[in-house]
Design an enzyme around this catalytic site. Sequence first.
Site, PDB file in Angstrom:
ATOM      1  N   SER A  16     -25.443   5.425  -0.822  1.00 19.94           N
ATOM      2  CA  SER A  16     -24.756   4.748   0.286  1.00 19.94           C
ATOM      3  C   SER A  16     -25.654   3.780   1.046  1.00 19.94           C
ATOM      4  O   SER A  16     -26.809   4.090   1.360  1.00 19.94           O
ATOM      5  CB  SER A  16     -24.208   5.783   1.269  1.00 19.94           C
ATOM      6  N   LYS A  65     -12.486  12.002   2.238  1.00 19.88           N
ATOM      7  CA  LYS A  65     -11.743  11.262   3.270  1.00 19.88           C
ATOM      8  C   LYS A  65     -10.466  11.990   3.703  1.00 19.88           C
ATOM      9  O   LYS A  65     -10.005  11.822   4.832  1.00 19.88           O
ATOM     10  CB  LYS A  65     -11.436   9.841   2.796  1.00 19.88           C
ATOM     11  N   ASP A 101     -11.867   1.267   6.643  1.00 21.40           N
ATOM     12  CA  ASP A 101     -11.857   0.577   5.337  1.00 21.40           C
ATOM     13  C   ASP A 101     -10.764  -0.483   5.305  1.00 21.40           C
ATOM     14  O   ASP A 101     -10.977  -1.609   4.833  1.00 21.40           O
ATOM     15  CB  ASP A 101     -11.557   1.577   4.198  1.00 21.40           C
ATOM     16  N   GLY A 124      -5.858   3.885  -6.593  1.00 21.38           N
ATOM     17  CA  GLY A 124      -6.612   5.048  -6.117  1.00 21.38           C
ATOM     18  C   GLY A 124      -6.672   5.107  -4.601  1.00 21.38           C
ATOM     19  O   GLY A 124      -5.848   4.521  -3.897  1.00 21.38           O
TER      20      GLY A 124
HETATM   21  P1  NDP Z   1     -10.348   6.266  -7.123  1.00 21.74           P
HETATM   22  O1  NDP Z   1     -11.143   7.175  -7.999  1.00 21.74           O
HETATM   23  O2  NDP Z   1      -9.540   6.828  -6.015  1.00 21.74           O
HETATM   24  O3  NDP Z   1      -9.352   5.390  -8.058  1.00 21.74           O
HETATM   25  C1  NDP Z   1      -9.841   4.738  -9.189  1.00 21.74           C
HETATM   26  C2  NDP Z   1      -8.792   3.734  -9.694  1.00 21.74           C
HETATM   27  O4  NDP Z   1      -9.402   2.966 -10.722  1.00 21.74           O
HETATM   28  C3  NDP Z   1      -7.548   4.368 -10.301  1.00 21.74           C
HETATM   29  O5  NDP Z   1      -6.435   3.539 -10.056  1.00 21.74           O
HETATM   30  C4  NDP Z   1      -7.905   4.393 -11.805  1.00 21.74           C
HETATM   31  O6  NDP Z   1      -6.760   4.385 -12.658  1.00 21.74           O
HETATM   32  C5  NDP Z   1      -8.621   3.081 -11.930  1.00 21.74           C
HETATM   33  N1  NDP Z   1      -9.542   2.962 -13.043  1.00 21.74           N
HETATM   34  C6  NDP Z   1     -10.746   3.574 -13.179  1.00 21.74           C
HETATM   35  N2  NDP Z   1     -11.338   3.178 -14.334  1.00 21.74           N
HETATM   36  C7  NDP Z   1     -10.492   2.301 -14.926  1.00 21.74           C
HETATM   37  C8  NDP Z   1     -10.539   1.531 -16.124  1.00 21.74           C
HETATM   38  N3  NDP Z   1     -11.588   1.594 -16.973  1.00 21.74           N
HETATM   39  N4  NDP Z   1      -9.496   0.720 -16.420  1.00 21.74           N
HETATM   40  C9  NDP Z   1      -8.442   0.634 -15.580  1.00 21.74           C
HETATM   41  N5  NDP Z   1      -8.323   1.345 -14.426  1.00 21.74           N
HETATM   42  C10 NDP Z   1      -9.349   2.156 -14.107  1.00 21.74           C
HETATM   43  O7  NDP Z   1     -11.405   5.175  -6.595  1.00 21.74           O
HETATM   44  P2  NDP Z   1     -11.475   4.494  -5.168  1.00 21.74           P
HETATM   45  O8  NDP Z   1     -10.159   3.937  -4.808  1.00 21.74           O
HETATM   46  O9  NDP Z   1     -12.151   5.413  -4.232  1.00 21.74           O
HETATM   47  O10 NDP Z   1     -12.511   3.300  -5.466  1.00 21.74           O
HETATM   48  C11 NDP Z   1     -12.106   2.160  -6.190  1.00 21.74           C
HETATM   49  C12 NDP Z   1     -13.195   1.113  -6.126  1.00 21.74           C
HETATM   50  O11 NDP Z   1     -13.335   0.653  -4.784  1.00 21.74           O
HETATM   51  C13 NDP Z   1     -14.574   1.617  -6.555  1.00 21.74           C
HETATM   52  O12 NDP Z   1     -15.126   0.676  -7.437  1.00 21.74           O
HETATM   53  C14 NDP Z   1     -15.350   1.646  -5.265  1.00 21.74           C
HETATM   54  O13 NDP Z   1     -16.722   1.398  -5.481  1.00 21.74           O
HETATM   55  C15 NDP Z   1     -14.709   0.515  -4.490  1.00 21.74           C
HETATM   56  N6  NDP Z   1     -14.871   0.614  -3.027  1.00 21.74           N
HETATM   57  C16 NDP Z   1     -15.431  -0.427  -2.346  1.00 21.74           C
HETATM   58  C17 NDP Z   1     -15.582  -0.363  -0.969  1.00 21.74           C
HETATM   59  C18 NDP Z   1     -16.239  -1.496  -0.251  1.00 21.74           C
HETATM   60  O14 NDP Z   1     -16.564  -1.320   0.937  1.00 21.74           O
HETATM   61  N7  NDP Z   1     -16.423  -2.648  -0.850  1.00 21.74           N
HETATM   62  C19 NDP Z   1     -15.133   0.797  -0.189  1.00 21.74           C
HETATM   63  C20 NDP Z   1     -14.512   1.838  -0.997  1.00 21.74           C
HETATM   64  C21 NDP Z   1     -14.405   1.728  -2.366  1.00 21.74           C
HETATM   65  P3  NDP Z   1      -6.088   5.772 -13.176  1.00 21.74           P
HETATM   66  O15 NDP Z   1      -5.137   6.209 -12.095  1.00 21.74           O
HETATM   67  O16 NDP Z   1      -5.384   5.387 -14.417  1.00 21.74           O
HETATM   68  O17 NDP Z   1      -7.200   6.757 -13.394  1.00 21.74           O
END
Ligand code: NDP
Length: 266
Positions: A16, A65, A101, A124
Amino acid sequence: MCKELFAIFGNPVSHSKSPLMHNLAFQGLGIDACYTRHLLKDGSTLKETFFNLGLKGINITVPHKEAAFNACDSLDPFAQKIGVVNTIVEREGKLHGYNTDAPGFLKAIAEFKEVKTVLFLGAGGTAQSTSSILKEEGYEVTLLNRSEGRLEKYKADGFETHTFETFQAKSYDLVINMTSAGLEDENLPAPTHILDSVIPKAKACVDVIYGKETPFLKLAKSHNKPTKDGSDMLLYQGIIAFEYFNNHLFSFEQIKTHMQRVFDFN
Ligand code: NDP
């Protein structure tokens, strides 16, 4: 010893940037406070851990969260609505919960003008809070996700949702990667034929991943689209949390001056 102590709770939490961001702002603004990190394994112990460590405020990251939401004595209306808390402040022995966020993300995309329709790739946790605030602000959000399961709650909330199999491309002003595809791999968030059908019609493409150029942003650039990564979202959620930590004593811009120095460090 600092007068007030803050922390980020998560699992994992070692990656982080929040401690550096908040400590830069505390130092720069002359506040006698420190911000540390805490590996929280069991979300149900969040409240007792908070008090045992003598904290004044915390940020919460994956996967706690929702546990943070449950630990609060009171919630701001937006956090209450979405059920996701990433910032907690202690006042008179009570825990008050916020989500920064979503407003951080909203501010990060504000530079893109005349945007009405938005395609989210992914459904997600991050998509949950950000889609909700965009809807409140009048954007039309469509969600496209790899698998069906996560889309159910969005459907129930009135969003248009698709899996790769059911998707038929329309025109979207912004296409946003809300997935973790590209974070620790070189995957695209959706099949190339789908991305090639939506990116050329978009005004810009955004990724919530920061600190690297993802395959999604590379593809968007190859279509000559303006792009933006997740750095501002990260910075702005931190600034808004800092405002809560310090009772809005400092302006957004004052905090930003110091906190944005996080990007000078690797
Ligand atoms: P979650 O684990 O809650 O959700 C992940 C999502 O990504 C799901 O929709 C999943 O689909 C999809 N996914 C994962 N791998 C693949 C793939 N190879 N191909 C297609 N879909 C995929 O994650 P979060 O929502 O917590 O985080 C998402 C992103 O946001 C992360 O990269 C995180 O680093 C980023 N983030 C950035 C922040 C910032 O401040 N810039 C703050 C918070 C998060 P499925 O349902 O099919 O599994």
